[in-house]
Motif scaffolding. Structure first.
Motif, PDB file in Angstrom:
ATOM      1  N   LEU A   3      32.820  27.952 -64.959  1.00  0.00           N
ATOM      2  CA  LEU A   3      33.016  28.030 -63.591  1.00  0.00           C
ATOM      3  C   LEU A   3      33.483  26.775 -63.001  1.00  0.00           C
ATOM      4  CD1 LEU A   3      33.183  30.137 -61.054  1.00  0.00           C
ATOM      5  CD2 LEU A   3      30.575  29.196 -60.416  1.00  0.00           C
ATOM      6  N   GLY A   4      32.899  25.712 -63.397  1.00  0.00           N
ATOM      7  CA  GLY A   4      33.343  24.395 -63.001  1.00  0.00           C
ATOM      8  C   GLY A   4      34.602  23.937 -63.305  1.00  0.00           C
ATOM      9  N   ALA A   5      34.994  24.406 -64.535  1.00  0.00           N
ATOM     10  CA  ALA A   5      36.388  24.240 -65.009  1.00  0.00           C
ATOM     11  C   ALA A   5      37.184  25.075 -64.203  1.00  0.00           C
ATOM     12  CB  ALA A   5      36.443  24.661 -66.415  1.00  0.00           C
ATOM     13  N   MET A   6      37.081  26.332 -63.498  1.00  0.00           N
ATOM     14  CA  MET A   6      38.003  26.783 -62.821  1.00  0.00           C
ATOM     15  C   MET A   6      38.183  26.389 -61.571  1.00  0.00           C
ATOM     16  SD  MET A   6      36.859  30.768 -63.706  1.00  0.00           S
ATOM     17  CE  MET A   6      35.771  31.060 -64.500  1.00  0.00           C
ATOM     18  N   HIS A   7      37.069  25.673 -60.789  1.00  0.00           N
ATOM     19  CA  HIS A   7      37.067  25.126 -59.583  1.00  0.00           C
ATOM     20  C   HIS A   7      37.861  23.858 -59.789  1.00  0.00           C
ATOM     21  CE1 HIS A   7      33.546  28.163 -58.049  1.00  0.00           C
ATOM     22  NE2 HIS A   7      34.903  28.559 -58.391  1.00  0.00           N
ATOM     23  N   GLU A   8      37.533  23.061 -60.858  1.00  0.00           N
ATOM     24  CA  GLU A   8      38.165  21.896 -61.094  1.00  0.00           C
ATOM     25  C   GLU A   8      39.939  22.110 -60.853  1.00  0.00           C
ATOM     26  OE1 GLU A   8      38.764  18.450 -64.424  1.00  0.00           O
ATOM     27  OE2 GLU A   8      37.005  19.400 -64.103  1.00  0.00           O
ATOM     28  N   ARG A   9      40.284  23.064 -61.788  1.00  0.00           N
ATOM     29  CA  ARG A   9      41.670  23.502 -61.692  1.00  0.00           C
ATOM     30  C   ARG A   9      42.131  23.784 -60.236  1.00  0.00           C
ATOM     31  NH1 ARG A   9      46.511  22.762 -63.162  1.00  0.00           N
ATOM     32  NH2 ARG A   9      47.596  24.670 -63.362  1.00  0.00           N
ATOM     33  N   LEU A  10      41.375  24.532 -59.442  1.00  0.00           N
ATOM     34  CA  LEU A  10      41.402  25.080 -58.066  1.00  0.00           C
ATOM     35  C   LEU A  10      41.800  23.751 -57.372  1.00  0.00           C
ATOM     36  CD1 LEU A  10      41.855  26.749 -55.732  1.00  0.00           C
ATOM     37  CD2 LEU A  10      39.408  27.077 -55.794  1.00  0.00           C
ATOM     38  N   ASN A  11      40.851  22.711 -57.509  1.00  0.00           N
ATOM     39  CA  ASN A  11      40.954  21.511 -56.746  1.00  0.00           C
ATOM     40  C   ASN A  11      42.280  20.846 -57.029  1.00  0.00           C
ATOM     41  OD1 ASN A  11      38.616  21.529 -54.885  1.00  0.00           O
ATOM     42  ND2 ASN A  11      37.293  21.311 -56.486  1.00  0.00           N
ATOM     43  N   GLN A  12      42.583  20.755 -58.253  1.00  0.00           N
ATOM     44  CA  GLN A  12      43.714  19.921 -58.706  1.00  0.00           C
ATOM     45  C   GLN A  12      44.870  20.703 -58.129  1.00  0.00           C
ATOM     46  OE1 GLN A  12      43.402  20.206 -62.815  1.00  0.00           O
ATOM     47  NE2 GLN A  12      42.148  18.675 -63.156  1.00  0.00           N
TER      48      GLN A  12
END
Length: 183
Positions: free
Chosen positions: A64-73
């Motif tokens: 989930l953190g990786a998905m949210h990191e991608r969203l933030n990028q």
């Protein structure tokens, strides 16, 4: 103004199946650009998302953190910023206080951003539970027709909620809000 977005079906594609990895997480056309425009227009953005796939063992907090990191990028590249992402990792049967339609995630956002209340804020979702959480927290509810939004709109005709504004997608809602800001 603070705009709180549901994630699945509002920001990214959602067909009813769990999104378990970054590879499966795909933004809806125009959604990232819309978030960037809202930020550049002076709005603050937060995300409130139920993620029961964690409680069901389908993926973990790192995924989930990786998905949210991608969203933030992506949002950063579009000139925007997400101020806070609140998520409920619980199974629906866990009896937590954060899972929408309860307002716990929105209260987390309020507290994380140092706000006294959420009056004047907007909650954008594609499901009734998003709208109910927003109303319970004092937000104005906005429905988008992406994700589960068309089905939700149909069911709202039978069991209406007060003051729900409906837009085709996040991009059309952004057009409306940015024009309202300009007038």
């Amino acid at each position: 103004m603070l705009i709180i977005l549901d994630r699945d079906g509002v920001i990214n594609q959602y067909d009813g199946h769990y999104i378990c990895s970054v590879a499966q997480w795909q933004p809806l056309p125009g959604s990232i650009e819309a978030i960037g425009r809202l930020c550049r227009a002076g709005h603050r953005i937060a995300v409130a998302t139920n993620q029961s796939g964690i409680g069901r063992g389908l993926y973990d907090r790192d995924a989930l953190g990786a998905m949210h990191e991608r969203l933030n990028q992506l949002v950063g590249r579009a000139g925007g910023c997400i101020d806070h992402i609140a998520f409920c990792p619980h199974h629906p049967d866990d009896g937590c206080t954060c899972r929408k339609p309860l307002p716990g995630l929105l209260h987390e956002i309020r507290d994380a951003l140092g706000l006294k209340n959420l009056s004047g804020s907007i909650m954008v979702g594609d499901s009734r539970k998003d709208l109910e959480a927003g109303l319970a927290a004092g937000c104005r509810p906005y429905l988008v027709r992406t994700g589960n939004g068309r089905d939700t709109e149909y069911h709202l005709q039978k069991r209406p909620l007060s003051q729900v504004n409906v837009f085709d997608d996040l991009q059309s809602l952004t057009d409306h809000l940015v024009m309202a800001d300009a007038s």
